[in-house]
Write a protein that holds these residues in place. Structure first.
Motif: not given
Length: 151
Positions: A79-84, A124-126, A141-143
């Protein structure tokens, strides 16, 4: 009746892996697979521990709260410049009649400590949960991998 708590969204799925959860051995397989993917993505050991614990809790719930288990889906996302890493637990069980109650620390329908779902949300982050009484539950969930700081 459908209950829902949402993710922030906008992610691109890169690599889906599906693991059926029907026995305790499947829980171990899901946990090990998720951690291996997270390690390959460069997650820290603390982040891998959060992923491992979350997958373990979600997979245990699939086995304990349904008659036929369910499915753990593991995806790498950007997502944009993030990896998860995205972990989804799906089942066709009875559903969760009161999500707000189920998310409270100390609440348990199975005689446990009642820290499972609320613990996963904290680790988790989300976190998103959709449950329809009599028609199953889907928890996603997303980390996100933390970026290393440059010195």
């Amino acid at each position: 009746m459908t209950n829902k708590q949402s993710l922030q969204g906008g992610s691109i799925i890169k690599q889906p892996v599906a693991i059926k959860i029907r026995a305790e051995l499947d829980i171990s397989h899901a946990r090990l697979t998720a951690v291996k993917i997270a390690e390959n993505m460069g997650f820290s050991s603390a982040e891998c521990c959060a992923v491992r614990t979350s997958v373990s809790e979600l997979a245990n719930n699939l086995l304990f709260h349904t008659t036929c288990g369910g499915m753990i889906l593991i995806n790498t996302i950007e997502n944009e410049n993030k990896k998860g890493i995205e972990i989804t637990a799906k089942d066709d069980g009875p559903g969760i009649s009161d999500i707000n109650l189920a998310m409270q620390d100390g609440y348990s329908t199975g005689g446990g400590l009642g820290g499972g779902l609320s613990g996963v949300k904290r680790l988790m982050d989300e976190f998103e949960i959709i449950s329809k009484t009599g028609a199953g539950t889907c928890i996603t969930t997303i980390k996100w991998r933390k970026q290393c700081r440059q010195r």
